[in-house]
Motif scaffolding. Sequence first.
Motif, PDB file in Angstrom:
ATOM      1  N   ARG A  68       0.801  -1.284   0.084  1.00  0.00           N
ATOM      2  CA  ARG A  68       0.163  -0.067   0.132  1.00  0.00           C
ATOM      3  C   ARG A  68       0.837   1.274   0.017  1.00  0.00           C
ATOM      4  O   ARG A  68       2.142   1.286   0.544  1.00  0.00           O
ATOM      5  N   SER A  88     -10.195   0.675  -4.324  1.00  0.00           N
ATOM      6  CA  SER A  88     -10.015   1.097  -2.823  1.00  0.00           C
ATOM      7  C   SER A  88     -11.086   1.933  -2.187  1.00  0.00           C
ATOM      8  O   SER A  88     -11.150   1.872  -1.026  1.00  0.00           O
ATOM      9  N   GLU A 100      -5.977  -1.607  -7.272  1.00  0.00           N
ATOM     10  CA  GLU A 100      -6.264  -2.162  -5.809  1.00  0.00           C
ATOM     11  C   GLU A 100      -7.415  -3.292  -5.902  1.00  0.00           C
ATOM     12  O   GLU A 100      -8.404  -2.871  -5.218  1.00  0.00           O
TER      13      GLU A 100
END
Length: 559
Positions: free
Chosen positions: A46, A91, A150
Amino acid sequence: MAERIYPVGIQTFSDIINRGCVYVDKTDLIYKLTKKYKYVFLGRPRRFGKSLLSTTLHSYFAGEKDLFKGLAIEGLEKDWTEYPVLHFDMSTFKNCNLKDLQSKFNYKLSEYESIWGKNPESETPGDRFKNLIISAKEQTGKPVIIIIDEYDAPLLDVLHNEDRLAEIRTVIQEFYAPIKANDEYIRFAFITGITKFSQLSIFSAINNLSNISMDPEFAAICGITKEELTTTLSQDIELMAEHNGVSKEEMARMLQENYDGYHFTRNSPDIFNPFSLMRALASGEIEDYWFASGTSTYLINQMQKFKTNVTELDNVFAFSSSFDRPTEKMTDALPLLYQSGYLTIKDYDPLTKGYFLGIPNKEVRAGLMENLLPLYTNLSDGTSLGFAARFYQALVYGNIDKAMTLMKSYFASIPYPEGGKDVLADMQKNEYYYETVFYIMLSMMNIAVLTQVKSCRGRADAVMFSPHTIFVFEIKINKPAKEALAQIDEKGYMVPFEADERKLVKIGISFSTETRTIEDWEYRILDKTSTKPTLKKAYSVEEKRKEHGNAYLLSLIHI
């Protein structure tokens, strides 16, 4: 020097360029990537630049040529074809139940359907996605670009809940399925994430998906290399050095110690965490920015579940199949530790094709240890950090008795479970527990400390390195401290350090499982000033009591 603008909190390429922010050019790698592969997966921790890379690809394929003036790709790309781009930032799908997940899919798909149209017969996210791919190609005459950033975000927060994981995975899997089924309509598909989920169609169905996560050619496509720091960001190091009153070289070293150290393949250059580095340059201060932006509770829980040996995280030998494996097939915490960025590749053995993994840098070490310590002590990290600081200060200034008394007070302050029946109570019965807490506390201070250090005839429990002294520790449970001290000599634990110019100190520590703290200690200092090394007298707590009484111990506690 002109004021520099740093992309703090900005992950969109067009926004960074239009605001005139500092940008480290990765477009030569982007050009190469898009010409070499059609379906690409990139796994990175991340806050490591995946979203910036995704939005840069978006602008490139959308034909936004003006944004790339002065960048490497301007001289490489001749056509600048405008493709339809379907870009999903997953995300925003975190912490969703099934209803919220469907709602978010509906909102995002509706945005694109307002441009390319909606098939009234399409109801599920996958069917609607498929229709968008086909209609965008038919309306523009150009194959579609798919970017999914993501991809695993909706799944990571429910890894511990098998029912919810299966439920959400079914929806996600159905959504990703059209990527494989509509190959003729797609020009390029780029997918990013932290972990790999083998049971998703994204990996099982797209059999020609190129995983570049450990590809040496694209190792530096995210993050900032040491070379980029000293060239592109040379001016920024100088500005930060002036702010801190140190030389440019010293500032570069500090940045390297705190934010460098990542390697994603055996031939990877040194890579800095871009999130932390940019925040440090913007503020002018060295801080732990990565951990402040969020810590994975799930990671800490998994480490506890699999009984991860914290003291061995700096020297893990493993094969790529062990740490680059799908997360839901974990038999230990290693895959999650590596894929999340808490461990990285430190070396490679060509003979066995195995990798040596370790903690990347000071920032990761301090943050990880601060989050682990409460599991072992039930004390706040603030309390522990204060003890660690005073302990280290006393050691460095040569007051070993004061340091050990502080450590004794710290262990005595750890609350004992009522009835003595829980995981912590069980841990406090073995040597590993005391060694681990000792190691974590020193690591929180970013003190150079190693455990189980090999010598000619055994392994020292811990070795701590300060600027002028090397401390060798041996721990015993329910045995005299003098036995621990004797073992340091018998096993030759100090031999590897005798050529070092620093002073050597050996310390034997006795812990009691009854009192759950230090019972006694002895130490000796190796005198290197004489031509023939001699050992100073061993001092134990019992001897000090006899000489000075209990008032001696009370005087040590105050610092």
